[in-house]
Design a protein around this motif. Structure first.
Motif, PDB file in Angstrom:
ATOM      1  N   VAL A   1      19.231  54.769  51.524  1.00 25.10           N
ATOM      2  CA  VAL A   1      18.830  54.483  52.903  1.00 25.10           C
ATOM      3  C   VAL A   1      18.495  53.016  53.115  1.00 25.10           C
ATOM      4  N   GLN A   2      17.839  52.349  52.148  1.00 30.83           N
ATOM      5  CA  GLN A   2      17.371  50.989  52.385  1.00 30.83           C
ATOM      6  C   GLN A   2      18.532  50.036  52.688  1.00 30.83           C
ATOM      7  N   LEU A   3      19.521  49.988  51.784  1.00 31.21           N
ATOM      8  CA  LEU A   3      20.682  49.141  52.057  1.00 31.21           C
ATOM      9  C   LEU A   3      21.476  49.688  53.237  1.00 31.21           C
ATOM     10  N   GLY A   4      21.462  51.021  53.396  1.00 35.11           N
ATOM     11  CA  GLY A   4      22.154  51.614  54.538  1.00 35.11           C
ATOM     12  C   GLY A   4      21.612  51.105  55.855  1.00 35.11           C
ATOM     13  N   LEU A   5      20.292  50.929  55.964  1.00 32.77           N
ATOM     14  CA  LEU A   5      19.700  50.386  57.187  1.00 32.77           C
ATOM     15  C   LEU A   5      20.150  48.950  57.422  1.00 32.77           C
ATOM     16  N   LEU A   6      20.185  48.155  56.357  1.00 28.12           N
ATOM     17  CA  LEU A   6      20.633  46.769  56.476  1.00 28.12           C
ATOM     18  C   LEU A   6      22.057  46.712  57.009  1.00 28.12           C
ATOM     19  N   LEU A   7      22.941  47.495  56.391  1.00 28.57           N
ATOM     20  CA  LEU A   7      24.349  47.485  56.799  1.00 28.57           C
ATOM     21  C   LEU A   7      24.526  48.092  58.182  1.00 28.57           C
ATOM     22  N   TYR A   8      23.725  49.092  58.505  1.00 31.00           N
ATOM     23  CA  TYR A   8      23.849  49.738  59.814  1.00 31.00           C
ATOM     24  C   TYR A   8      23.476  48.783  60.937  1.00 31.00           C
ATOM     25  N   VAL A   9      22.305  48.162  60.832  1.00 27.04           N
ATOM     26  CA  VAL A   9      21.842  47.264  61.902  1.00 27.04           C
ATOM     27  C   VAL A   9      22.777  46.067  62.025  1.00 27.04           C
ATOM     28  N   SER A  10      23.194  45.524  60.904  1.00 27.07           N
ATOM     29  CA  SER A  10      24.117  44.392  60.943  1.00 27.07           C
ATOM     30  C   SER A  10      25.471  44.802  61.517  1.00 27.07           C
ATOM     31  N   GLY A  11      25.976  45.955  61.050  1.00 31.07           N
ATOM     32  CA  GLY A  11      27.284  46.418  61.530  1.00 31.07           C
ATOM     33  C   GLY A  11      27.289  46.827  62.982  1.00 31.07           C
ATOM     34  N   ALA A  12      26.103  47.199  63.504  1.00 29.04           N
ATOM     35  CA  ALA A  12      26.014  47.588  64.912  1.00 29.04           C
ATOM     36  C   ALA A  12      25.978  46.385  65.842  1.00 29.04           C
TER      37      ALA A  12
ATOM     38  N   ALA B   1      12.828  44.843  55.710  1.00 28.75           N
ATOM     39  CA  ALA B   1      11.443  44.477  55.410  1.00 28.75           C
ATOM     40  C   ALA B   1      10.464  45.483  56.004  1.00 28.75           C
ATOM     41  N   ALA B   2      10.735  45.939  57.223  1.00 25.99           N
ATOM     42  CA  ALA B   2       9.867  46.931  57.857  1.00 25.99           C
ATOM     43  C   ALA B   2       9.889  48.243  57.088  1.00 25.99           C
ATOM     44  N   ALA B   3      11.081  48.646  56.627  1.00 26.73           N
ATOM     45  CA  ALA B   3      11.180  49.870  55.838  1.00 26.73           C
ATOM     46  C   ALA B   3      10.420  49.728  54.522  1.00 26.73           C
ATOM     47  N   GLY B   4      10.533  48.550  53.879  1.00 26.09           N
ATOM     48  CA  GLY B   4       9.812  48.321  52.632  1.00 26.09           C
ATOM     49  C   GLY B   4       8.305  48.326  52.837  1.00 26.09           C
ATOM     50  N   LEU B   5       7.849  47.693  53.932  1.00 24.06           N
ATOM     51  CA  LEU B   5       6.420  47.681  54.229  1.00 24.06           C
ATOM     52  C   LEU B   5       5.917  49.096  54.520  1.00 24.06           C
ATOM     53  N   GLY B   6       6.718  49.852  55.262  1.00 18.43           N
ATOM     54  CA  GLY B   6       6.352  51.234  55.538  1.00 18.43           C
ATOM     55  C   GLY B   6       6.241  52.053  54.271  1.00 18.43           C
ATOM     56  N   SER B   7       7.173  51.821  53.340  1.00 19.82           N
ATOM     57  CA  SER B   7       7.134  52.536  52.062  1.00 19.82           C
ATOM     58  C   SER B   7       5.891  52.168  51.260  1.00 19.82           C
TER      59      SER B   7
ATOM     60  N   VAL C   1       8.691  68.479  52.417  1.00 24.36           N
ATOM     61  CA  VAL C   1       9.291  69.007  53.646  1.00 24.36           C
ATOM     62  C   VAL C   1       8.893  68.153  54.843  1.00 24.36           C
ATOM     63  N   ALA C   2       7.598  67.873  54.981  1.00 23.18           N
ATOM     64  CA  ALA C   2       7.120  67.091  56.123  1.00 23.18           C
ATOM     65  C   ALA C   2       7.697  65.674  56.099  1.00 23.18           C
ATOM     66  N   ALA C   3       7.756  65.060  54.915  1.00 22.56           N
ATOM     67  CA  ALA C   3       8.297  63.707  54.813  1.00 22.56           C
ATOM     68  C   ALA C   3       9.771  63.680  55.175  1.00 22.56           C
ATOM     69  N   THR C   4      10.521  64.676  54.742  1.00 24.43           N
ATOM     70  CA  THR C   4      11.953  64.734  55.060  1.00 24.43           C
ATOM     71  C   THR C   4      12.174  64.885  56.557  1.00 24.43           C
ATOM     72  N   VAL C   5      11.387  65.740  57.186  1.00 23.88           N
ATOM     73  CA  VAL C   5      11.499  65.909  58.638  1.00 23.88           C
ATOM     74  C   VAL C   5      11.173  64.607  59.361  1.00 23.88           C
ATOM     75  N   ALA C   6      10.098  63.923  58.936  1.00 22.47           N
ATOM     76  CA  ALA C   6       9.726  62.655  59.564  1.00 22.47           C
ATOM     77  C   ALA C   6      10.802  61.604  59.369  1.00 22.47           C
ATOM     78  N   GLN C   7      11.401  61.583  58.181  1.00 24.19           N
ATOM     79  CA  GLN C   7      12.462  60.624  57.906  1.00 24.19           C
ATOM     80  C   GLN C   7      13.672  60.868  58.805  1.00 24.19           C
TER      81      GLN C   7
ATOM     82  N   ILE D   1      10.749  55.414  58.727  1.00 23.57           N
ATOM     83  CA  ILE D   1      11.682  55.919  57.707  1.00 23.57           C
ATOM     84  C   ILE D   1      11.182  55.556  56.310  1.00 23.57           C
ATOM     85  N   GLY D   2      10.728  54.318  56.164  1.00 22.13           N
ATOM     86  CA  GLY D   2      10.229  53.895  54.856  1.00 22.13           C
ATOM     87  C   GLY D   2       8.966  54.627  54.454  1.00 22.13           C
ATOM     88  N   SER D   3       8.033  54.806  55.387  1.00 24.02           N
ATOM     89  CA  SER D   3       6.763  55.451  55.057  1.00 24.02           C
ATOM     90  C   SER D   3       6.946  56.924  54.739  1.00 24.02           C
TER      91      SER D   3
END
Length: 428
Positions: free
Chosen positions: A54-65, A77-83, A104-110, A137-139
């Motif tokens: 997910v972490q690199l996926g977010l980078l590529l997603y936002v950039s690719g969008a 960075a926000a995802a890392g800080l959240g984690s 279960v709760a973490a997966t639903v929140a993610q 997502i990170g947290s």
């Protein structure tokens, strides 16, 4: 210290008593599948792969969008800080309520965070919301690796197999390295082949599949996956975490993470300058392979050699980084050198997790494991950021790698002098 399964617990083949006629067989001669079961080993490996993707996926997603590389970097960075903020809370909740409801709760929140991020991008929402949902997502990372480590500790204590812990934590560290290697590859392939928006949808399905497998396992073994929260709390006198004992392994993990982060950034700068950008992932992956090998090998060494092994691992890391600083070789030799460097990194990492398990109170194993993982993540973020600044002259970035290796080696030696939780016997 032992614990009985909770009332109504499902039968677990791994919970059958094991007797040994020789002290050296206390977990040392038993295979991990025989003790933990193949279902646990496989689902715990699959369950941690989405987080690595997910972490690199977010980078590529936002950039690719089309939102820009700057926002993409802030998103990661926000995802890392959240984690970093969420991981200790997840660990504490696992210790308090067990892993099943938390995962279960973490997966639903993610999934809610990823779905919300997709809607924001599709409707041209404000950039601030992108960062908010990335942090969510990170947290909501369910910390499957930390839960798996805590379960091995619970099994070892329940069945009185102290020799099992080192081997199991070595295996878990190797699994983490597999995730570090495969996760970015999976993310890159998905975004490259499908485009950003479909790729994010597939990543959501990947979260459901990967973490869902682990949830199914927890359902089938409810109460036995991690019941460390029941070990010491019955009489209301449960010991607290002794920070003086936990800080050395935390520092080792922070330094190892800094080595990973700075190396990734510096290798990117070096290969960009040489026009060999395609080799960056391969060379970095070589260090991951070396670390995974060390994780498996170190756990099989005699238990009387931990201090010498830690010193040797740190010295190997420091020496090779110093050698690379003097003269940066071509891609093939550089890959070989970093594979050997990975052996030193893996040695230090296994030592840190093993010592963390030794000094943690029985009812706070998951909390300590998530704190160590958080330090590793923070180290990667710090190493990437400062390494990027130093890499204006590419080889100078390795100065940070060298410094982290030196501090990590000192901290690894300090692991030897910390004592375990009162009332527990720890064999050096």
């Amino acid at each position: 210290m032992t614990s009985s399964p909770s009332p109504g617990t499902a039968p677990d083949a791994a919970a059958a008593p094991v007797t040994s006629s020789h002290p050296s067989e206390a977990g040392g001669s038993l295979s991990l599948p025989a003790v933990g079961g193949w279902a646990f080993l496989v689902t715990a490996l699959i369950g941690r792969l989405p987080a690595a993707t997910v972490q690199l996926g977010l980078l590529l997603y936002v950039s690719g969008a089309g939102l820009g590389l700057g926002l993409a970097g802030l998103t990661v960075a926000a995802a890392g800080l959240g984690s970093a903020i969420g991981a200790p809370l997840v660990g504490r909740l696992v210790d308090r309520f067990g892993p099943l409801p938390v995962v279960v709760a973490a997966t639903v929140a993610q999934l809610l965070g990823m779905g919300s991020l997709l809607l924001v991008v599709l409707h041209d929402g404000p950039s601030a919301l992108v960062l908010v949902f990335a942090a969510l997502i990170g947290s909501a990372n369910p910390q499957v690796g930390a839960i798996a480590r805590a379960r091995w500790s619970a099994i070892a204590r329940r069945r009185r197999l102290p020799g099992l812990v080192s081997r199991a934590l070595g295996y878990e560290t190797a699994c983490d390295e597999v995730g570090f290697i495969l996760g970015p590859v999976i993310a890159g392939v998905l975004v490259g082949l499908l485009g950003p928006n479909p790729a994010l949808g597939v990543l959501m399905a990947w979260v459901v599949l990967g973490q869902g497998c682990f949830i199914v396992y927890l359902l089938s073994r409810r109460g036995l996956a991690v019941d460390t929260h029941t070990l010491d709390v019955a009489d209301g006198t449960a010991p607290r975490i002794r920070w003086a004992a936990v800080l050395p392994p935390m520092l080792v993990c922070l330094c190892v993470g800094t080595v990973f982060g700075s190396t990734q950034t510096v290798l990117t700068a070096i290969n960009d300058a040489r026009g060999t950008a395609g080799y960056t992932g391969l060379i970095y992956g070589c260090m991951g392979v070396g670390s995974a090998l060390a994780s498996m090998l170190v756990s099989r060494l005699p238990r009387r050699l931990p201090l010498s092994v830690r010193v040797a691992g740190g010295a190997m890391l420091v020496s090779l980084v110093a050698l690379v600083l003097l003269s940066i070789p071509g891609p093939a030799v550089l890959g070989l050198l970093f594979m050997v460097t990975g052996l030193g990194v893996g040695t230090m990492l296994v030592s840190a997790y093993t010592r963390g398990e030794h000094v943690a109170p029985s009812h706070r194993i998951a909390s300590v494991m998530t704190m160590l993982t958080t330090c590793l993540v923070l180290g990667v973020a710090f190493g990437s950021a400062l390494g990027g600044v130093l890499s204006a002259v590419p080889r100078h970035g390795f100065l940070l790698t060298l410094a982290a290796g030196l501090v990590g080696m000192v901290a690894a030696v300090a692991l030897h002098v910390t004592r375990s939780e009162p009332g527990r016997t720890v064999v050096e």
